[in-house]
Scaffold this motif. Sequence first.
Motif, PDB file in Angstrom:
ATOM      1  N   SER A 266      43.642  46.273  38.982  1.00  0.00           N
ATOM      2  CA  SER A 266      44.315  46.081  37.020  1.00  0.00           C
ATOM      3  C   SER A 266      44.006  44.573  37.274  1.00  0.00           C
ATOM      4  O   SER A 266      44.444  43.776  36.274  1.00  0.00           O
ATOM      5  N   LEU A 291      36.605  47.998  39.030  1.00  0.00           N
ATOM      6  CA  LEU A 291      36.434  48.295  38.178  1.00  0.00           C
ATOM      7  C   LEU A 291      35.327  48.090  36.797  1.00  0.00           C
ATOM      8  O   LEU A 291      35.162  46.795  36.038  1.00  0.00           O
ATOM      9  N   ALA A 310      43.435  50.790  32.491  1.00  0.00           N
ATOM     10  CA  ALA A 310      43.717  49.436  33.002  1.00  0.00           C
ATOM     11  C   ALA A 310      44.488  48.374  33.175  1.00  0.00           C
ATOM     12  O   ALA A 310      45.480  47.553  33.762  1.00  0.00           O
ATOM     13  N   GLU A 324      36.838  53.611  38.420  1.00  0.00           N
ATOM     14  CA  GLU A 324      36.928  52.417  39.269  1.00  0.00           C
ATOM     15  C   GLU A 324      36.616  53.350  40.840  1.00  0.00           C
ATOM     16  O   GLU A 324      36.017  54.408  40.858  1.00  0.00           O
TER      17      GLU A 324
END
Length: 530
Positions: A266, A291, A310, A324
């Motif tokens: 993230s 991602l 996220a 992801e």
Amino acid sequence: MAASDRMVLGPLVGSIDQGTSSTRFLVFNAKTAELLSHHQVEIQQKFPKEGWVEQDPKEILKSVHECVERTCEKLQQLNIDITNIKAIGVSNQRETTVVWDKTTGEPLYNAIVWLDLRTQSTVERLLKRIPGKNKSFFKFRTGLPLSTYFSAVKLRWLLDNVEEIKQAVDDGRAMFGTIDSWLIWSLTGGKNGGVHCTDVTNASRTMLFNIHSLEWDPELCQFFDIPMDILPKVRSSSEIYGLMVCFLKSGALTGVPISGCLGDQSAALVGQMCFQDGQAKNTYGTGCFLLCNTGQKSVFSEHGLLTTIAYKLGRDKPVYYALEGSVAIAGAVVRWLRDNLGIVKTSQEVEKLAAEAGTSYGCYFVPAFSGLYAPYWEPSARGIICGLTQFTNKNHIAFAALEAVCFQTREILDAMNKDCGIPLSQLQVDGGMTNNKILMQLQSDILCIPVVKPSMPETTALGAAMAAGAADGVGIWSLNPGDLTAVTCERFEPQINPEESEFRYARWKKAVMKSMGWEVSEAPSNGKSE
């Protein structure tokens, strides 16, 4: 910039980047996002049994202390005033599980690393309690399939197998956390008032967290039989969690707020400024993680991807979700060539060997050391090298290892394109392995799209610094789109024709099929082979 005018840099933000293979502390200028200094320490991984991967939580904490201390020394040598560090962010390897004693501050067992496979029998036992043994049963609540990868099954194993942990839970002394929780608790006072918290991104990787209500889920905790009182408090990714206590000889950084916390993937999404729906990044670290920001709606994959949080950049800010694609072994394959096979002395040598070969000559390497993650979720797979001939040498194996990273990325990118409906026109990349130019060119060739690498590849640390600097009560880093600094990038364009790329990819998929169904969890007890 001369040393004398470095005195007036304005506010700085520190970033602890605790990864699977190393720890770093980096310091950024909050106004320009320039990286001013950093220090890195490699972390030892222990493999006590086949498939087991552990780390010492105290070694991890000590490595953080060392990195902070060394970086502060380097800043002072540059004549930079370290009292200008106004906030600290934390980014960490996710899922890795620690249980410690809150009265002594001591870990009760080694950290069980995300790659660890010891919980396969735990997973199978839990699957028997799910209708139709459906490993996606909790997917719409957690975003995750039931797998050895996530923290809940690791914690279940610890509660089942470690007497000290069972006892500490009974006595009310046990605390559970992922690495972020262990570090924040330790750095804000530990047994003397340390803050026991995590953020939404790390919580979303435990399998105990409801990604819609943003709370620990009592039903999931009941299913895994996890006592809820050992869990950390869940906070946003950008707020003041607590203040640093003194551990530097100089007393520096005492009282500085820890105000950013993001799981490493993230953090890289934030550091790559992927704030818009549909923006994506791929990080090449120990594993490989693609991602794609899906905005304020959670999107569920039909093709083996995870739904994850996220970021949530403030207490009152909305939560953003991502799809992801997770690959277990990327940079780890290079470390394996170095530490296990000994065909290189440094990770950088792999690029040199691969360059000498220029091709794998039909040799394919599927590094399924921890089974296969996305898009297969096949725990029975194991690593294979196939297509060997008398002509094959270590250069070809090095090349095949790099190609494996690229093919695995192609598999998760294909899944992402199918789920999103709009194919990515280029791939934004970051992470340690992106310094390998051969790898980046290979990646572009295998994907048939350009690969774009920021000139400052430390985007994970940058993301945590941004979250820390932007927190309420700190307010020294603006996340307004107009204020974000433009990033200079290096581009790699495809150089082979798509037909050759497709041919190689098809052969790779054939090799993947051969790696599956290799391992059964219940090995025969008489010591003979099956």
